[in-house]
Design a protein around this motif. Structure first.
Motif, PDB file in Angstrom:
ATOM      1  N   ARG A  55     -32.396 -40.155 -34.735  1.00 47.96           N
ATOM      2  CA  ARG A  55     -33.756 -40.666 -34.953  1.00 47.96           C
ATOM      3  C   ARG A  55     -34.573 -39.676 -35.763  1.00 47.96           C
ATOM      4  O   ARG A  55     -35.385 -40.068 -36.608  1.00 47.96           O
ATOM      5  CB  ARG A  55     -34.432 -40.948 -33.608  1.00 47.96           C
ATOM      6  CG  ARG A  55     -33.790 -42.094 -32.832  1.00 47.96           C
ATOM      7  CD  ARG A  55     -34.687 -42.565 -31.696  1.00 47.96           C
ATOM      8  NE  ARG A  55     -34.882 -41.544 -30.676  1.00 47.96           N
ATOM      9  CZ  ARG A  55     -34.090 -41.368 -29.631  1.00 47.96           C
ATOM     10  NH1 ARG A  55     -33.007 -42.122 -29.474  1.00 47.96           N
ATOM     11  NH2 ARG A  55     -34.342 -40.439 -28.725  1.00 47.96           N
ATOM     12  N   GLU A 103     -44.686 -46.172 -25.027  1.00 46.88           N
ATOM     13  CA  GLU A 103     -43.872 -45.279 -25.856  1.00 46.88           C
ATOM     14  C   GLU A 103     -44.696 -44.690 -26.996  1.00 46.88           C
ATOM     15  O   GLU A 103     -44.599 -43.491 -27.301  1.00 46.88           O
ATOM     16  CB  GLU A 103     -42.660 -46.044 -26.404  1.00 46.88           C
ATOM     17  CG  GLU A 103     -41.648 -46.419 -25.323  1.00 46.88           C
ATOM     18  CD  GLU A 103     -40.590 -47.389 -25.817  1.00 46.88           C
ATOM     19  OE1 GLU A 103     -40.724 -47.894 -26.960  1.00 46.88           O
ATOM     20  OE2 GLU A 103     -39.632 -47.666 -25.073  1.00 46.88           O
ATOM     21  N   PHE A 130     -38.647 -41.993 -29.458  1.00 46.82           N
ATOM     22  CA  PHE A 130     -38.175 -43.365 -29.191  1.00 46.82           C
ATOM     23  C   PHE A 130     -37.817 -44.036 -30.514  1.00 46.82           C
ATOM     24  O   PHE A 130     -38.438 -43.758 -31.542  1.00 46.82           O
ATOM     25  CB  PHE A 130     -39.266 -44.190 -28.493  1.00 46.82           C
ATOM     26  CG  PHE A 130     -39.807 -43.573 -27.244  1.00 46.82           C
ATOM     27  CD1 PHE A 130     -39.122 -43.681 -26.043  1.00 46.82           C
ATOM     28  CD2 PHE A 130     -41.005 -42.865 -27.266  1.00 46.82           C
ATOM     29  CE1 PHE A 130     -39.620 -43.104 -24.887  1.00 46.82           C
ATOM     30  CE2 PHE A 130     -41.516 -42.288 -26.116  1.00 46.82           C
ATOM     31  CZ  PHE A 130     -40.808 -42.413 -24.923  1.00 46.82           C
ATOM     32  N   SER A 165     -36.997 -50.676 -30.460  1.00 46.33           N
ATOM     33  CA  SER A 165     -36.582 -50.296 -29.112  1.00 46.33           C
ATOM     34  C   SER A 165     -35.839 -51.433 -28.426  1.00 46.33           C
ATOM     35  O   SER A 165     -36.067 -52.613 -28.709  1.00 46.33           O
ATOM     36  CB  SER A 165     -37.794 -49.898 -28.272  1.00 46.33           C
ATOM     37  OG  SER A 165     -38.339 -48.677 -28.725  1.00 46.33           O
ATOM     38  N   LYS A 170     -41.481 -51.351 -31.844  1.00 46.90           N
ATOM     39  CA  LYS A 170     -42.430 -50.528 -31.083  1.00 46.90           C
ATOM     40  C   LYS A 170     -43.684 -50.228 -31.896  1.00 46.90           C
ATOM     41  O   LYS A 170     -44.767 -50.022 -31.334  1.00 46.90           O
ATOM     42  CB  LYS A 170     -41.743 -49.224 -30.670  1.00 46.90           C
ATOM     43  CG  LYS A 170     -42.664 -48.179 -30.051  1.00 46.90           C
ATOM     44  CD  LYS A 170     -41.906 -46.922 -29.721  1.00 46.90           C
ATOM     45  CE  LYS A 170     -41.426 -46.201 -30.952  1.00 46.90           C
ATOM     46  NZ  LYS A 170     -42.582 -45.655 -31.773  1.00 46.90           N
TER      47      LYS A 170
END
Length: 340
Positions: free
Chosen positions: A40, A251, A310, A314, A338
């Motif tokens: 990520r 998040e 995150f 998601s 997200k």
């Protein structure tokens, strides 16, 4: 037919890339694995790459057209995986994933560091007056509000009145917290002048962190009321979920708490040490340029680390969502945007 065309494009691109290190291109999928923090992190380094701010309108159209050709199986021979990944990076950096519209340059994630660093420098200026504290907190939350709104989940329409309410709430909370903390510090008679100055430098962090949470929640409150779209593994719309919206906002709020930590905590520590050096004591005019460089370095480190906590897309188990959504699909999990 579309699947066959895409497969043909993938095969052509794979053949053209036999000698390169670029992974096989996947339309709409991240180049790097999103199951790990490192994957990520590499993905979001692409997203925040400031070089994409200088992409011309013509280059953007070419990138979008290249992806369309891949999607419809009309990709010209010789196009490499690297070219396809580059085209997708440009599109993702400039166009909103839900609306497909251009995001205004200062509010793109790739513009967050260049346009946000001067504000961070202003927040951390020593010996702030009441007026300067209010000004920099207002400017910071105004920028954050626009970034939050521009990068929100936009699968549901949001009226302008919601933006105005959220903006006012975020600004008022930020200014109130910052001014309140500054007043407490000024009235703390037990502090020496040097200690008071050091504490004042750390006031922006709790003010900004608290206000960032308010900012995200208020700017995106409509998602909690309307829900956000959730998709199955094939990208098909399953339904609209308020539970997924709560997860998305939680998040995002967590990233907004982590984000200012290095930006507003590290520079005061570093600058308190640098100010004691002979160089800066002899040349006080270098203080502001040095602080700007320190803030830029901290910002450049903090942003990709925070938003990598995150995945942007998601995943959540359908059993955790509303019963009607769980009944609408056979997939064990669904995904949602997200936002950033």
């Amino acid at each position: 037919m579309a699947d066959t065309a895409t497969t043909a494009s993938a095969a052509a691109a794979s053949t053209a890339n036999a000698s390169t290190d670029a992974p096989p291109f996947q339309l709409g999928k991240p180049r790097f694995q999103q199951t790990s923090f490192y994957g990520r992190f590499r993905h979001f380094l692409d997203i925040i790459d400031p070089r994409t701010l200088f992409v011309t309108e013509r280059r953007l159209r070419e990138a979008v057209q290249l992806l369309e050709d891949y999607k419809h199986g009309t990709l010209r021979p010789g196009v490499t995986n690297e070219q396809l990944w580059s085209a997708q990076k440009i599109k993702q950096a400039i166009l909103h994933p839900d609306t497909n519209e251009k995001i205004f340059m200062p509010f793109r994630m790739s513009g967050y560091i260049p346009f946000g660093t001067p504000i961070v420098v202003g927040l951390l200026l020593p010996n702030q007056t009441l007026a300067s504290t209010v000004f920099w907190q207002w400017l910071n939350q105004s920028h954050n509000a626009c970034v939050n709104y521009a990068n929100r989940n936009a699968t549901k329409p949001s009226p302008a009145s919601k933006f105005i309410q959220g903006y006012l709430g975020a600004v008022i909370s930020a200014v109130s917290i910052a001014v309140g903390l500054n007043v407490l510090v000024q009235k703390a008679n037990k502090f020496t002048p040097a200690t008071r100055l050091l504490v004042q430098r750390f006031v922006p962090f709790p003010a900004v962190a608290s206000a960032n949470i308010c900012n995200v929640v208020l700017m995106r409150y409509g998602e909690l009321e309307e829900g956000i779209d959730v998709l199955d593994a094939d990208g098909n719309l399953v339904g609209s979920s308020k539970i997924a919206a709560r997860h998305a906002l939680l998040e995002t709020a967590l990233t907004r708490v982590v984000l200012p930590m290095p930006i507003l905590v590290l520079p005061p520590i570093v600058m308190s040490m640098l100010e004691k050096t002979a160089l800066l004591q002899a040349r006080p005019r270098l203080l502001l340029p040095m602080q700007s460089l320190v803030c830029l370095a901290a910002f450049g480190l903090a942003l990709p680390l925070a938003i990598s906590l995150f995945p942007q897309m998601s995943e959540i188990e359908t059993s955790q969502l509303e019963p009607e959504i769980a009944r609408a699909t056979s997939s064990q999990t669904v995904v949602y945007n997200k936002g950033l």
